[in-house]
Design a protein around this motif. Structure first.
Motif, PDB file in Angstrom:
ATOM      1  N   UNK A 119      43.065  28.373  36.408  1.00  0.00           N
ATOM      2  CA  UNK A 119      41.973  29.291  36.719  1.00  0.00           C
ATOM      3  C   UNK A 119      42.037  29.705  38.182  1.00  0.00           C
ATOM      4  N   UNK A 128      44.422  32.632  38.761  1.00  0.00           N
ATOM      5  CA  UNK A 128      43.771  33.810  38.187  1.00  0.00           C
ATOM      6  C   UNK A 128      42.725  34.358  39.159  1.00  0.00           C
ATOM      7  N   UNK A 129      41.869  33.466  39.680  1.00  0.00           N
ATOM      8  CA  UNK A 129      40.820  33.888  40.608  1.00  0.00           C
ATOM      9  C   UNK A 129      41.423  34.496  41.873  1.00  0.00           C
ATOM     10  N   UNK A 130      42.467  33.861  42.399  1.00  0.00           N
ATOM     11  CA  UNK A 130      43.098  34.360  43.626  1.00  0.00           C
ATOM     12  C   UNK A 130      43.734  35.740  43.390  1.00  0.00           C
ATOM     13  N   UNK A 181      42.901  37.990  41.119  1.00  0.00           N
ATOM     14  CA  UNK A 181      41.840  38.988  40.962  1.00  0.00           C
ATOM     15  C   UNK A 181      41.243  39.334  42.333  1.00  0.00           C
ATOM     16  N   UNK A 182      40.995  38.314  43.142  1.00  0.00           N
ATOM     17  CA  UNK A 182      40.420  38.546  44.470  1.00  0.00           C
ATOM     18  C   UNK A 182      41.321  39.433  45.321  1.00  0.00           C
ATOM     19  N   UNK A 208      40.541  37.336  29.687  1.00  0.00           N
ATOM     20  CA  UNK A 208      39.460  36.695  28.941  1.00  0.00           C
ATOM     21  C   UNK A 208      39.496  37.075  27.457  1.00  0.00           C
ATOM     22  N   UNK A 232      32.095  31.832  34.850  1.00  0.00           N
ATOM     23  CA  UNK A 232      33.148  31.062  35.519  1.00  0.00           C
ATOM     24  C   UNK A 232      34.087  31.990  36.278  1.00  0.00           C
ATOM     25  N   UNK A 233      34.439  33.114  35.648  1.00  0.00           N
ATOM     26  CA  UNK A 233      35.362  34.044  36.294  1.00  0.00           C
ATOM     27  C   UNK A 233      34.754  34.626  37.573  1.00  0.00           C
ATOM     28  N   UNK A 275      34.421  31.855  40.169  1.00  0.00           N
ATOM     29  CA  UNK A 275      35.721  31.424  40.692  1.00  0.00           C
ATOM     30  C   UNK A 275      36.276  32.453  41.678  1.00  0.00           C
ATOM     31  N   UNK A 276      36.161  33.734  41.341  1.00  0.00           N
ATOM     32  CA  UNK A 276      36.643  34.782  42.254  1.00  0.00           C
ATOM     33  C   UNK A 276      35.820  34.762  43.545  1.00  0.00           C
TER      34      UNK A 276
END
Lengths: 160, 126
Positions: A96, A99-101, A103-104, A123, B108-109, B112-113
């Motif tokens: 996760x 994925x977060x990094x 997207x950021x 998702x 969560x997404x 998390x971002x």
């Protein structure tokens, strides 16, 4: 420890052998994810390697947990499979944080469209793959229950 | 850091991350049993904050690329999990808690971002 009757069995997450099992599985899963990231390039801001690992991992974990599911208490063998392959390997294979990094960074680079599309695709495909894995795992579980030897180890009833 | 040694070290860090997740998850579950999977959410958000901090150090402070491999790809990758988040989302749907399921996946997404951005922002101003 002799493995003989333990008056106060410790919780699974404090059992060194089970922690080691998760560690080993996690190392293998991480190798798979890292290998994929080396083999599959980023295409147009899409981190295809992360997407593939996460979707495949969601399918496989849905399948594994459903296929292992049996009525009654979990056997020792089933628990080892769940922790080694599920919590360890597939938990380590999927991610996760990357994925977060990713997207950021897409947002930070001024590409919110790709960021949202990448997030949504992950998702939607993740949930769909997980459901598909569960459906397939349920079939396997039903087949094994119908024809199986019924030899599930009853002694391993220690909770998860 | 490349080659076989680098690969093995990334594996070890990923294994340590997975083991840490197992222990933290068990500890959180032992304290509070709720329908909403707080343990996995907390793990994924915390790991995303950590990857933000580490990648911030690499991007803004010229920290060695080794940190990227060992902490981000290795530890954070092994610590956080997408597969469990998906299984728990589907479980919520199956137990007629579609609202919580949507909150779990989307929440969560987003969290998390945001946590990753906070980690990056923190290192950017340091």
């Amino acid at each position: 420890m002799t493995g003989d009757a333990v008056p106060h069995p410790r919780p699974a997450h404090l059992d060194p052998a089970l922690i080691g099992l998760v560690l080993a599985g996690g190392a293998v899963g991480t190798a798979g994810r890292y290998g994929l990231s080396l083999a599959i390039p980023v295409v147009g801001g899409w981190h295809v390697a992360t997407l593939v690992a996460n979707v495949v991992g969601a399918f496989a974990l849905g399948f594994l947990l459903e296929a292992l599911l049996r009525p009654g208490a979990e056997s020792r063998r089933t628990r080892r499979l769940r922790l080694g392959l599920g919590t360890g390997l597939l938990g380590g294979f999927t991610t996760f944080s990357s994925l977060a990094f990713e997207i950021e960074r897409l947002f930070a680079d001024g590409d919110p469209g790709t960021a949202l599309a990448y997030a949504a695709a992950t998702l939607v495909l993740g949930v769909a793959a997980c459901v598909a894995g569960i459906v397939l795992g349920a079939r396997v579980s039903a087949m094994r229950t119908d024809t199986g030897p019924g030899s599930a180890d009853p002694s391993g009833g220690a909770a998860r | 850091m490349t080659g076989v040694l680098g690969f093995v070290l990334v594996m070890v860090c990923g294994g340590l991350g997975a083991a840490a997740r197992f222990v933290v998850d068990g500890a959180v579950r032992a304290r509070r049993r709720t329908a909403f999977p707080w343990a996995t959410v907390s793990i994924n958000v915390a790991g995303s904050f950590l990857i933000g901090v580490v990648m911030g150090a690499v991007l803004f402070h010229d920290a060695a690329e080794t940190w990227h491999l060992l902490v981000a790809t290795g530890f954070c990758g092994g610590f956080t999990t997408f597969s469990t988040a998906m299984v728990e989302t589907v479980r919520l749907v199956r137990s007629d808690r579609a609202g919580l399921a949507a909150l779990n996946a989307l929440g969560t997404t987003v969290a998390a971002v945001a946590a990753c951005a906070a980690g990056l922002g923190l290192t950017a101003v340091l």
